[in-house]
Design an enzyme around this catalytic site. Structure first.
Site, mmCIF file in Angstrom:
data_model
loop_
_atom_site.group_PDB
_atom_site.id
_atom_site.type_symbol
_atom_site.label_atom_id
_atom_site.label_comp_id
_atom_site.label_asym_id
_atom_site.label_seq_id
_atom_site.Cartn_x
_atom_site.Cartn_y
_atom_site.Cartn_z
ATOM 1 N N GLU A 73 34.216 -11.696 72.508
ATOM 2 C CA GLU A 73 33.627 -13.036 72.144
ATOM 3 C C GLU A 73 34.709 -14.477 72.074
ATOM 4 O O GLU A 73 34.074 -15.327 71.922
ATOM 5 C CB GLU A 73 32.604 -13.548 70.996
ATOM 6 C CG GLU A 73 31.372 -13.843 71.007
ATOM 7 C CD GLU A 73 30.354 -13.701 69.072
ATOM 8 O OE1 GLU A 73 29.056 -14.580 69.151
ATOM 9 O OE2 GLU A 73 30.679 -12.897 68.501
ATOM 10 N N SER A 74 35.381 -14.434 71.583
ATOM 11 C CA SER A 74 36.799 -14.752 71.387
ATOM 12 C C SER A 74 36.467 -15.742 72.449
ATOM 13 O O SER A 74 37.737 -17.003 72.706
ATOM 14 C CB SER A 74 37.174 -14.678 70.497
ATOM 15 O OG SER A 74 39.018 -13.562 71.883
#
Length: 263
Positions: free
Chosen positions: A53-54
């Site tokens: 997700e980063s």
């Protein structure tokens, strides 16, 4: 059950890693899924790729110990380090084969609740979705992880944070979510599959655990592999020495699964 050789969490990591197929693009979150992907890509799924997700994308194991997806060893030699919008766009395009999820409650059709639960006469607010609803809706399939506790298993969740299958037994047919839905639930006692109607069934029990000890924890009569013509209930394979070496000193000091969305 944990043995002298491995912990419950190490067994869960091994079982979850086994659900990752070679060539999969996996949406990998924090805690146990972070370790499970490391194990999978280091053993039976060398051609799997992870998206985080980063914004990190990588097709090889991190080159050092990592606590979080943003640790430097996970960035070093990554395929790309972009941003959340790029990763979520991949998910929306249908480019993610599998995602990991967890929750405070799960019902018989794999719907997850991480929003609020009842505790006696009180209502307890939980962290909510994060990106879990997106993963549940759009990933090709999802792998669910949670501790094996009776309070987590309910016939119908109080709140659908992350959708599984329709509770009328039609699976994902006509479901507004385009993804494939849950394919497996891994707990600290057993692994479960989902039948054609989307209902959870017992697939294997962990070493030292009897099926009766698992089924008694549910408020409904859970089917087994025999009931849905999926073979027989087997024993979950123990972690191999290689897997245990890969997970050594990597499992968190607490389960990290209490109410986590694992995303």
């Amino acid at each position: 059950m944990a043995s002298e050789k491995y912990t419950d969490r190490e067994l869960m990591v091994s079982a979850a890693a086994a659900e990752v197929e070679d060539g999969d693009t996996a949406f990998v979150g924090m805690r146990l899924p972070l370790i499970a992907f490391q194990v999978a890509v280091s053993t039976h799924a060398p051609d799997a790729m992870a998206v985080y997700e980063s914004g990190v994308v990588r097709d090889t194991p991190a080159d050092g110990f990592i606590h979080t997806m943003c640790d430097l060893p996970n960035l070093n030699r990554a395929v790309s380090t972009t941003g959340m919008i790029d990763i979520m766009s991949r998910l929306q395009r249908g480019d993610v084969d599998v995602g990991f999820l967890g929750g405070a409650e799960i019902d018989r059709y794999g719907n997850l609740n991480t929003t609020w639960v009842r505790a006696g006469d009180d209502e307890v607010r939980l962290p909510g979705s994060g990106g879990a609803c997106d993963i549940a809706c759009m990933a090709g399939r999802t792998i669910l992880l949670m501790p094996h506790e009776p309070r987590r298993f309910v016939e119908e969740v109080n709140y659908v944070t992350s959708p599984g299958y329709a509770n009328d037994g039609t699976g994902r047919k006509g479901h507004p979510a385009p993804g494939g839905g849950p394919s497996a639930l891994v707990t600290s006692k057993a692994t479960f599959g989902f039948d054609e109607s989307g209902e959870l069934y017992l697939r294997s029990v962990h070493p030292g655990v009897e099926a009766a000890d698992v089924l008694v924890d549910f408020p409904w009569e859970v089917n087994t592999a025999e009931d849905v013509d999926a073979g027989t209930v087997t024993t979950t394979p123990e972690p191999t020495d290689e897997e245990l070496e890969l997970t050594e000193h990597s499992t968190p000091t607490d389960s990290g699964l209490e109410t986590s969305t694992i995303c």
